[in-house]
Design an enzyme around this catalytic site. Structure first.
Site, PDB file in Angstrom:
ATOM      1  N   TYR A 151      54.918  54.247  39.454  1.00  0.00           N
ATOM      2  CA  TYR A 151      53.716  55.020  39.805  1.00  0.00           C
ATOM      3  C   TYR A 151      52.491  54.563  39.027  1.00  0.00           C
ATOM      4  CZ  TYR A 151      55.330  57.848  35.765  1.00  0.00           C
ATOM      5  OH  TYR A 151      55.781  58.257  34.538  1.00  0.00           O
ATOM      6  N   LYS A 152      52.657  53.538  38.181  1.00  0.00           N
ATOM      7  CA  LYS A 152      51.500  53.010  37.446  1.00  0.00           C
ATOM      8  C   LYS A 152      50.932  51.837  38.252  1.00  0.00           C
ATOM      9  CE  LYS A 152      53.269  54.950  33.198  1.00  0.00           C
ATOM     10  NZ  LYS A 152      54.293  54.833  32.166  1.00  0.00           N
ATOM     11  N   ASP A 209      61.509  47.656  28.426  1.00  0.00           N
ATOM     12  CA  ASP A 209      60.767  48.685  29.147  1.00  0.00           C
ATOM     13  C   ASP A 209      59.500  48.019  29.688  1.00  0.00           C
ATOM     14  OD1 ASP A 209      59.026  50.723  29.911  1.00  0.00           O
ATOM     15  OD2 ASP A 209      59.945  52.153  28.534  1.00  0.00           O
ATOM     16  N   ARG A 227      41.507  54.624  26.221  1.00  0.00           N
ATOM     17  CA  ARG A 227      42.332  53.632  26.891  1.00  0.00           C
ATOM     18  C   ARG A 227      41.852  53.429  28.323  1.00  0.00           C
ATOM     19  NH1 ARG A 227      48.669  54.361  28.317  1.00  0.00           N
ATOM     20  NH2 ARG A 227      47.737  55.862  29.741  1.00  0.00           N
ATOM     21  N   PHE A 239      56.369  54.472  23.576  1.00  0.00           N
ATOM     22  CA  PHE A 239      56.115  55.647  24.401  1.00  0.00           C
ATOM     23  C   PHE A 239      57.222  56.647  24.051  1.00  0.00           C
ATOM     24  CE2 PHE A 239      56.292  58.221  28.212  1.00  0.00           C
ATOM     25  CZ  PHE A 239      54.955  58.382  28.527  1.00  0.00           C
TER      26      PHE A 239
HETATM   27  C1  PLP Z   1      55.114  55.962  31.855  1.00  0.00           C
HETATM   28  C2  PLP Z   1      56.213  55.601  30.926  1.00  0.00           C
HETATM   29  C3  PLP Z   1      57.466  56.202  31.023  1.00  0.00           C
HETATM   30  C4  PLP Z   1      57.674  57.273  32.056  1.00  0.00           C
HETATM   31  O1  PLP Z   1      58.945  57.810  32.018  1.00  0.00           O
HETATM   32  P1  PLP Z   1      59.429  58.785  33.170  1.00  0.00           P
HETATM   33  O2  PLP Z   1      60.749  59.212  32.714  1.00  0.00           O
HETATM   34  O3  PLP Z   1      59.464  57.990  34.432  1.00  0.00           O
HETATM   35  O4  PLP Z   1      58.458  59.915  33.241  1.00  0.00           O
HETATM   36  C5  PLP Z   1      58.464  55.777  30.168  1.00  0.00           C
HETATM   37  N1  PLP Z   1      58.249  54.809  29.236  1.00  0.00           N
HETATM   38  C6  PLP Z   1      57.036  54.211  29.121  1.00  0.00           C
HETATM   39  C7  PLP Z   1      56.828  53.134  28.124  1.00  0.00           C
HETATM   40  C8  PLP Z   1      55.989  54.604  29.951  1.00  0.00           C
HETATM   41  O5  PLP Z   1      54.788  54.036  29.834  1.00  0.00           O
END
Ligand code: PLP
Length: 418
Positions: free
Chosen positions: A229-230, A204, A377, A132
């Site tokens: 929030y997921k 992560d 997805r 990500f």
């Molecule tokens: C959703 C997500 C984030 C989100 O990062 P924020 O800083 O909280 O916006 C980070 N890393 C991964 C792998 C994600 O899926």
């Protein structure tokens, strides 16, 4: 491959599975808009009814009426560790090892800072090119602060991450579940490889927390970050979290050493002295209203039990794959692992016109998302989805993919958030 599915009997079977589902009661605890099958809980989870009432109380009573007294009387000040302790059992951590705060991006920065300080003689951070992007962006920003640091990336079609970890590596930043494909990494094995090389691993957990067992302490993991929030249904912009194994607490110095991470913030002393425990990962004042909403989602996840959630997630994703492959005449290609063990709670298919197909599906009430360059997805949140939802989504998906409706030019126009 079966080209014509008997959808009536598929639906009857799905309904029977729902009757036998031990988690079916949790659906009632969420607000689920009519006419929608929500397969995007891996991007923004649904709203728990209890979160809406908690927000109402937090705003009207705690903030508007009780004002500053709420820091003590409503327990505002302890929310980061209280919520952290609710997350801990979901990810295989102990009480006092997790704190909720800030965003994943900020928490990655803090963990990188802590890891580099624990391995001062080393200068390489290993990460995934297919990560990500924020994980990479933050690492890039971090590299800019200290000369001689570099990033070593695993390329998607290249060498495996483990083979990049040598004696010069300070930190390995790696996702347990790939956000595009849903592939699950072997967390214990990779942690062992990193430790054998003397490196610190930062996991992560954005796409695994709340939807599968993580087993951080069983694997002797060092640090982890994750999103609320997921799959944890904490609400838009809900505070993220950080885990650090207790054995590291004393050694950890994180660079965003704000007053909330101080051992005695209300002494207002001149120099910084970190909290003895996990609160040292805090920086400044936290978003209390978001916390109050999030706590409701965490409470539900704790009550459901992560093992049950994972089992149902495997069944839902498998059902979707089976039905789509039976009904799509080979027009989409499965990108997620076929083995449920190696797959998170998501299913991804590739199609060159994935964006338009996603939009056509959304118009039919099936909400998934598109990830560049060609991935459709779908996230499966076991707490509020049922087998009948999955069967109906697969039916719509097959109808759209095998028909022409997605070719409407309106579906090719990109919105800002996909
Ligand atoms: C959703 C997500 C984030 C989100 O990062 P924020 O800083 O909280 O916006 C980070 N890393 C991964 C792998 C994600 O899926």
């Amino acid at each position: 491959m079966v080209s014509k599915l008997d959808w009536a009997s598929v639906m009857a079977q799905a309904n029977a599975l729902d009757v036998a589902d031990p988690l079916s009661g949790f659906r009632e605890e969420f607000v689920l808009p009519d006419g929608i099958i929500y397969l995007d809980g891996n991007s923004l989870g649904s709203a728990p009814r209890a979160a809406l009432s908690a927000l109402e109380v937090a705003a009207r009573q705690e903030w508007a009426t009780d004002l500053i007294a709420s820091w003590n009387h409503a327990g505002w000040f302890d929310l980061p560790t209280r919520c952290g302790d609710r997350i801990a059992p979901l990810i295989g951590a102990d009480m006092g090892e997790v704190v909720s705060c800030d965003t994943v991006s900020l928490n990655i920065f803090k963990c990188l800072g802590a890891a580099l300080q624990m391995r001062p003689e080393r200068h390489v951070i290993v990460a995934e090119a297919g990560s990500f992007p924020t994980d990479l962006y933050v690492t890039e920003g971090f590299l800019g602060l200290r000369q001689g640091l570099s990033m070593r990336l695993e390329e998607p079609e290249g060498t495996e991450l483990a083979s990049l970890i040598h004696g010069d590596v300070a930190a390995v930043l790696v996702n347990q579940v790939d956000y595009r494909t849903g592939r699950v990494r072997d967390l214990p094995a990779l942690t062992r490889v990193a430790h054998d090389a003397g490196a610190i691993v930062i996991w992560d957990l954005c796409h695994s927390a709340g939807v599968m067992e993580v087993g951080l302490n069983a694997a002797a993991a060092d640090m982890a970050v994750g999103c609320s929030y997921k799959y944890l249904n904490g609400g838009p912009g809900a505070p993220a979290f950080v885990f650090a194994a207790k054995r590291h607490h004393e050694a950890i110095r994180q660079p965003l050493s704000g007053w909330w991470g101080h051992a005695n913030p209300f002494d207002f002393t001149r120099s910084y002295r970190p909290d003895p425990g996990i609160r040292r990962f805090l920086c400044g004042t936290q978003p209390i209203l978001s916390f109050r909403a999030m706590e409701a989602g965490l409470e539900i996840a704790g009550r459901a039990g992560i093992a049950h959630v994972r089992e149902k997630g495997k069944l839902l994703t498998q059902l979707f794959i089976d039905l789509v492959e039976a009904g799509c005449e080979g027009r989409v290609r499965l990108v997620s692992p076929r083995s449920a063990e190696k797959r998170g709670s998501q299913v991804s298919f590739a199609h060159p016109d994935g964006y338009a197909i996603t939009q056509a599906l959304i118009d039919r009430g099936v909400i998934g998302d598109f990830r560049s360059p060609d991935i459709l997805r779908f996230g499966f949140a076991p707490l509020y989805l049922c087998h009948a939802d999955v069967a109906e989504a697969a039916r719509q998906f097959c109808a759209v993919v095998t028909g022409d409706v997605w070719r409407d030019p309106a579906y090719a126009v990109r919105a800002a958030v996909t």
